[in-house]
Design an enzyme around this catalytic site. Structure first.
Site, PDB file in Angstrom:
ATOM      1  N   ASP A 102       0.821  -1.216   0.213  1.00  0.00           N
ATOM      2  CA  ASP A 102       0.107  -0.043  -0.006  1.00  0.00           C
ATOM      3  C   ASP A 102       0.881   1.112  -0.034  1.00  0.00           C
ATOM      4  OD1 ASP A 102      -2.825   0.988   0.188  1.00  0.00           O
ATOM      5  OD2 ASP A 102      -1.935   1.987   2.270  1.00  0.00           O
ATOM      6  N   TYR A 230      -2.167  10.617   3.269  1.00  0.00           N
ATOM      7  CA  TYR A 230      -3.099  11.088   2.512  1.00  0.00           C
ATOM      8  C   TYR A 230      -2.999  12.546   2.306  1.00  0.00           C
ATOM      9  CZ  TYR A 230      -5.058   6.559   3.004  1.00  0.00           C
ATOM     10  OH  TYR A 230      -5.287   5.125   3.051  1.00  0.00           O
ATOM     11  N   HIS A 290      -6.352  -6.328  -2.446  1.00  0.00           N
ATOM     12  CA  HIS A 290      -5.372  -5.238  -1.985  1.00  0.00           C
ATOM     13  C   HIS A 290      -4.684  -5.874  -0.490  1.00  0.00           C
ATOM     14  CE1 HIS A 290      -3.616  -1.363  -1.793  1.00  0.00           C
ATOM     15  NE2 HIS A 290      -3.905  -1.153  -0.556  1.00  0.00           N
TER      16      HIS A 290
END
Length: 313
Positions: A102, A230, A290
């Site tokens: 990720d 983020y 994922h």
């Protein structure tokens, strides 16, 4: 799991929680994503130790049992690069294999690009080489309820997550993000509203696993995680064009929702990623999500071990 040793290692003035197993002369450093933590690598660490490697995973600064920096909102991926190099120094490791999942893939590649002499090879899962900056994730090409866009908005995810116990937030994210569609909320929804409470945990993720994740995020909260990756993801870094010359392996589950990001499938399958990582192998796992390393650990372990066994360090 009882053979994994835990310690605190000071790096750049912060105490990091480090997990380690194996006594091999070659080290493998695992880099987690979100909503993950060192524990996400439990299957890989044991397999790599059994294969003769020194396996190390840690909680990034601001995550889990590692200390928070003084000003999280000023942090970027490059702080994690410094942390990776600093941790290798603190552990007296000259060169290591980096395995990133990720967003952990991003500092893995950046470390290789900026400090190639410290990296034997890179293996990433779910995310290819992405240079932080405005083009990293093309939010404008996705609906405005796209989860990254929502979580980049100051205060929004905090309010959304704050409606639930930490354990519920982790459960919801793990369940939502193990599907093949990108999580997108309607105008009258938040991301947590997309979760159906009747949906069971994925079969490869136990209640015990969930409790372990929750206990670590209850310690750290989500403040740093919302900043890195983020809110720092699209910040211009001024690093210019970077290239990774180290050997690299990208493992992608065919059912990974990341393939639905604008341009991502062409970037990976069309081979453009090899313009920046020329010595790259790509392996696809048909049933993989994922979280392929937790979902199908034996297959992922085999791929990682076979790849790094081929490398000189």
């Amino acid at each position: 799991m009882e053979k994994i040793q835990h310690s605190e290692v000071e790096v750049k003035g912060l105490k990091l929680h480090v997990a380690e197993i194996g006594t091999g002369s070659k080290a493998v450093l695992f880099l987690h994503g979100f909503p993950e933590i060192w524990y996400t690598w439990r299957h890989q660490m044991i397999a790599l130790a059994n294969a003769g490697y020194r396996a190390i995973a840690f909680d990034f600064r601001g995550y889990g049992l590692s200390q928070q920096p003084a000003e999280p909102e000023k942090e970027t991926m490059y702080d994690l690069v410094d942390e990776i190099v600093g941790l290798l120094d603190a552990l007296d490791i000259t060169k290591a294999f980096l395995v990133g999942k990720d967003f952990g893939a991003i500092p893995a590649y950046l470390t290789a690009a900026l400090h190639p002499e410290r990296v034997g090879a890179i293996i990433t899962l779910g995310v290819p080489f992405l240079l932080p900056g405005p083009s990293a994730v093309k939010n404008h090409l996705l609906p405005k309820g796209f989860y990254v866009t929502r979580w980049q908005e100051p205060g929004r995810a905090e309010a959304d997550f704050g409606r639930f116990p930490v354990k519920s937030v982790i459960r919801n994210i793990y369940t939502l993000f193990s599907k093949s569609e990108v999580p997108v909320a309607a105008d009258d929804q938040e991301i947590m509203d997309l979760f159906n409470p009747s949906t069971p945990l994925p079969p490869w993720f136990s209640e015990e696993d969930l409790a372990t994740y929750a206990s670590l995020y209850e310690k750290s909260g989500f403040r740093y995680a919302l900043q890195v990756p983020y809110r720092s993801l699209n910040v211009e870094t001024g690093s210019g064009e970077l290239k990774v010359t180290n050997p690299a392996l990208l493992i992608m589950g065919e059912k990974d929702y990341v393939f639905k990001f604008p341009g991502m499938e062409d970037y990976i399958r069309g081979g453009a990623v090899k313009n920046v990582v020329p010595d790259l192998e790509i392996t696809y796992i048909p049933e993989g999500s994922h979280f392929v390393h937790e979902q199908i650990p034996d297959k992922v372990n085999q791929l990682i071990i076979e790849f790094i066994d081929k490398q000189s360090i």
